[in-house]
Write a protein that holds these residues in place. Structure first.
Motif, short mmCIF file in Angstrom:
data_model
loop_
_atom_site.label_atom_id
_atom_site.label_comp_id
_atom_site.label_asym_id
_atom_site.label_seq_id
_atom_site.Cartn_x
_atom_site.Cartn_y
_atom_site.Cartn_z
N GLN A 345 4.49 90.84 -8.86
CA GLN A 345 5.11 89.53 -9.10
C GLN A 345 4.92 89.08 -10.54
OE1 GLN A 345 3.31 86.98 -6.19
NE2 GLN A 345 4.67 87.63 -4.52
N ALA A 346 3.72 89.30 -11.07
CA ALA A 346 3.45 88.93 -12.47
C ALA A 346 4.33 89.73 -13.42
CB ALA A 346 1.97 89.14 -12.78
N LYS A 347 4.46 91.02 -13.15
CA LYS A 347 5.31 91.86 -14.00
C LYS A 347 6.78 91.45 -13.88
CE LYS A 347 2.37 95.98 -14.08
NZ LYS A 347 2.27 97.42 -13.71
N ALA A 348 7.20 91.12 -12.67
CA ALA A 348 8.59 90.71 -12.46
C ALA A 348 8.90 89.45 -13.25
CB ALA A 348 8.86 90.50 -10.97
N ASN A 349 8.00 88.48 -13.23
CA ASN A 349 8.21 87.25 -13.98
C ASN A 349 8.23 87.52 -15.49
OD1 ASN A 349 8.23 85.75 -11.61
ND2 ASN A 349 6.01 85.38 -11.66
N TYR A 351 9.07 90.36 -17.00
CA TYR A 351 10.30 91.08 -17.34
C TYR A 351 11.51 90.16 -17.29
CZ TYR A 351 8.28 95.80 -17.42
OH TYR A 351 7.59 96.92 -17.75
N ALA A 352 11.53 89.26 -16.29
CA ALA A 352 12.67 88.37 -16.13
C ALA A 352 12.84 87.45 -17.34
CB ALA A 352 12.52 87.54 -14.86
N MET A 353 11.74 87.04 -17.96
CA MET A 353 11.80 86.17 -19.13
C MET A 353 12.39 86.88 -20.34
SD MET A 353 8.11 84.25 -18.77
CE MET A 353 8.35 83.39 -20.32
N GLN A 354 12.37 88.21 -20.35
CA GLN A 354 12.86 88.97 -21.49
C GLN A 354 14.31 89.42 -21.33
OE1 GLN A 354 10.01 92.05 -22.78
NE2 GLN A 354 8.52 91.14 -21.37
N LEU A 355 14.92 89.15 -20.18
CA LEU A 355 16.30 89.56 -19.95
C LEU A 355 17.26 88.72 -20.78
CD1 LEU A 355 16.24 89.86 -16.05
CD2 LEU A 355 16.22 91.76 -17.66
N ASN A 356 18.30 89.37 -21.29
CA ASN A 356 19.37 88.58 -21.91
C ASN A 356 20.33 88.13 -20.81
OD1 ASN A 356 21.16 90.74 -21.39
ND2 ASN A 356 20.73 91.68 -23.37
N SER A 357 21.38 87.39 -21.17
CA SER A 357 22.25 86.80 -20.16
C SER A 357 22.97 87.85 -19.33
CB SER A 357 23.28 85.88 -20.84
OG SER A 357 24.04 86.62 -21.79
N GLU A 358 23.44 88.94 -19.96
CA GLU A 358 24.17 89.99 -19.21
C GLU A 358 23.24 90.73 -18.27
OE1 GLU A 358 26.05 92.41 -22.10
OE2 GLU A 358 27.67 90.99 -22.50
N ARG A 360 20.43 89.58 -16.99
CA ARG A 360 20.05 88.66 -15.92
C ARG A 360 21.15 88.56 -14.87
NH1 ARG A 360 18.32 85.21 -18.81
NH2 ARG A 360 16.06 85.46 -18.50
N ASN A 361 22.40 88.57 -15.29
CA ASN A 361 23.52 88.51 -14.35
C ASN A 361 23.53 89.73 -13.44
OD1 ASN A 361 25.98 87.48 -13.24
ND2 ASN A 361 27.11 88.91 -14.53
N VAL A 362 23.26 90.91 -14.03
CA VAL A 362 23.21 92.15 -13.23
C VAL A 362 22.10 92.08 -12.20
CG1 VAL A 362 22.73 94.63 -13.33
CG2 VAL A 362 24.24 93.59 -15.03
N VAL A 363 20.91 91.65 -12.62
CA VAL A 363 19.77 91.56 -11.71
C VAL A 363 20.06 90.60 -10.57
CG1 VAL A 363 17.36 90.84 -11.51
CG2 VAL A 363 18.08 92.22 -13.46
N GLU A 364 20.64 89.44 -10.87
CA GLU A 364 20.94 88.45 -9.83
C GLU A 364 21.97 88.99 -8.83
OE1 GLU A 364 22.15 85.05 -12.01
OE2 GLU A 364 20.10 84.43 -12.54
N ILE A 365 22.98 89.69 -9.32
CA ILE A 365 23.99 90.25 -8.41
C ILE A 365 23.36 91.27 -7.47
CG2 ILE A 365 26.04 91.72 -8.33
CD1 ILE A 365 27.01 90.37 -10.88
N LEU A 366 22.52 92.13 -8.01
CA LEU A 366 21.92 93.19 -7.19
C LEU A 366 20.92 92.62 -6.19
CD1 LEU A 366 21.42 95.97 -9.89
CD2 LEU A 366 23.12 95.90 -8.08
N LEU A 367 20.12 91.65 -6.61
CA LEU A 367 19.17 91.03 -5.68
C LEU A 367 19.90 90.29 -4.56
CD1 LEU A 367 16.43 89.63 -8.09
CD2 LEU A 367 16.26 91.59 -6.56
N SER A 368 21.03 89.68 -4.90
CA SER A 368 21.83 89.02 -3.88
C SER A 368 22.38 90.03 -2.87
CB SER A 368 22.98 88.24 -4.53
OG SER A 368 23.82 87.66 -3.56
N THR A 397 12.92 95.80 -13.96
CA THR A 397 12.86 94.42 -13.48
C THR A 397 13.15 94.36 -11.98
OG1 THR A 397 13.64 93.66 -15.65
CG2 THR A 397 13.76 92.09 -13.82
N LEU A 398 14.15 95.11 -11.54
CA LEU A 398 14.48 95.15 -10.11
C LEU A 398 13.33 95.72 -9.30
CD1 LEU A 398 18.18 96.37 -10.30
CD2 LEU A 398 17.43 94.20 -9.34
N LEU A 399 12.71 96.81 -9.79
CA LEU A 399 11.61 97.45 -9.06
C LEU A 399 10.45 96.47 -8.89
CD1 LEU A 399 11.55 100.99 -10.74
CD2 LEU A 399 12.70 100.31 -8.64
#
Length: 475
Positions: A345-349, A351-358, A360-368, A397-399
């Protein structure tokens, strides 16, 4: 992109950090007045960047449109039309320069017991093949003949003989004639310790020179030993556990950690090792390497010992009998990742802070897609992008995110080098039991009601890196 971002700086109206900067050398840019990307090749993981990305050229494809039912796909023509030869490569080929270079010639030397040389035969022609083999000498039996007839060969071991003599396959004789001298290497095949007598014969061939027969190899100080193992003992080659340390050190150079653990279990049962704990301590790093990469340096040794315990059960042995540390670790942990949820969870947070907008959009689509059970939600996605755009960072980030939620995710790749870039990554052949030799009718050797099948059923996401690089029969 995979490294942590630096503090952003303001350049004009843009706020940028190190993720926006391509590695470069100012002197080279001024010298050649060109855009030059500079990378430091300090790891085996850089192999794909040195070869695949450099030589594959620009993206190209060949498309042919024709009527349905009249498929006539010419793969050779498609390859020729889609092939790209750059100007430097064309110049190199026109000048007939070497595209590859081999520094040494490797000569394979057989190791076999008396009257047990390997035979290749066709079905129904076994008798004829045996007759031909009885009349045909091998590199080993021909070496015996050479020592009988040529006194100058008496001081040369079997593995070094190709440096001074040439093996004529037509006459199956060693002939005097140097073939590059030091640029010729004699290679004895690896022999399993389970093949006991052949294993000790190989050991004798590496150190004994001038032998004229198998009986000569068995004879030590005028006395003929019954077995090759006894001959090794008489020569002092089996004092202590040094032979087992040498066997593991040699195997470490070309075998996987799982194969090393199998060898370790065999040595413990067949080898009569005097100090098994010392053998484990000295080779622990090699035996645990895959588990350390998959889990951590603390969990890796425990997982390796649990795997060895499972291997020893077939020999009616256990870790306690061998005076090795006992572990209480279920066998299932050897096949599925066991990551610390809080750490993930700590690593996920982070990594998520370092994502750019594109990204982050990919990660959100896949998690959904992973956690949305609606029937109309797509479950298969393909992520495409040039090298350096952060695809591996998105995968990581997904892992971490999915593992941080206590769920399973399987990262796979088509090659072993690519799999090392993913945390807990394995090859697709290993996970899905894909045959090495593929054809149009090949099927995966994955059986129901097994640990492997159960692992796939419980997995929330499968990440397949570089999927387009796979063989056509996998698509």
């Amino acid at each position: 992109m995979d490294s942590a971002a630096t503090e952003p700086v303001q350049v004009g109206k843009y706020s940028i950090d190190n993720r926006w900067v391509v590695p470069y050398n100012p002197w080279l840019l001024k010298k050649f007045n060109a855009h030059i990307n500079v990378e430091v090749c300090a790891s085996v993981k850089s192999v794909k960047y040195l070869y695949k990305y450099v030589y594959k050229g620009h993206d190209a494809d060949s498309v042919k449109i024709q009527k349905e039912g009249a498929l006539d796909h010419d793969e050779i023509l498609s390859f020729v039309e889609g092939r790209y030869v750059s100007a430097p490569e064309a110049m190199w080929r026109l000048n007939e320069f070497n595209l590859s270079h081999k520094s040494h010639t490797v000569v394979s030397l057989v190791v076999h017991l008396p009257q047990q040389q390997p035979i290749v035969y066709q079905d129904g022609q076994e008798a004829q093949a045996i007759e031909r083999a009885a009349l045909r000498k091998t590199t080993l039996t021909s070496w015996f003949e050479l020592n009988k007839n040529d006194p100058s060969a008496h001081n040369i071991s079997y593995s070094d003989i190709p440096q001074y003599y040439v093996f004529d396959k037509s006459t199956t004789n060693w002939k005097n004639g140097q073939r590059g001298g030091q640029n010729v290497i004699g290679r004895l095949p690896v022999v399993s310790i389970l093949d006991t007598e052949r294993y000790y014969l190989r050991m004798l061939l590496l150190c004994k020179s001038g032998a004229i027969s198998f009986d000569d190899i068995l004879t030590v100080n005028g006395l003929r030993c019954i077995t090759f193992q006894q001959a090794c003992q008489e020569y002092g080659l089996l004092r202590g556990d040094q032979q087992w340390h040498d066997a593991l050190n040699e195997a470490t150079q070309f075998q996987s950690p799982k194969q090393l653990r199998m060898l370790f279990a065999m040595i413990c049962y067949f080898g009569e090792v005097e100090d098994v704990p010392d053998l484990w301590v000295q080779h622990q790093v090699s035996l645990c390497e895959d588990f350390v990469h998959r889990y951590s340096e603390q969990t890796g040794p425990h997982s390796a010992l649990a795997d060895i315990e499972e291997l020893l059960t077939s020999y009616n042995l256990c870790l306690q009998k061998l005076h090795l540390p006992t572990v209480d670790l279920p066998a299932s942990v050897l096949e599925r990742a066991n990551f610390d949820v809080v750490e993930e969870q700590a690593k996920a947070n982070s990594y998520a802070m370092q994502l750019n907008s594109e990204q982050r959009n990919v990660v959100e689509i896949l998690l959904s897609a992973v956690y949305n059970n609606a029937a109309d939600t797509p479950k298969c996605y393909f992520l495409d992008g040039p090298a350096g755009t952060g695809k591996t960072f998105v995968y990581s980030t997904l892992l971490h995110t999915i593992r941080g939620r206590g769920d399973d995710v399987i990262p796979v790749a088509s090659t072993g080098i690519a799999a090392t870039l993913l945390i807990g990554g394995r090859t697709a052949h290993s996970v899905f039991k894909i045959p090495i030799d593929l054809n149009a009718t090949s099927t995966c050797n994955l059986k129901p009601n097994t640990k492997e099948a159960d692992m796939l059923l419980k997995t929330k996401l499968i990440v397949w890196d570089e999927a387009p690089m796979t063989r056509v029969h996998l698509s």
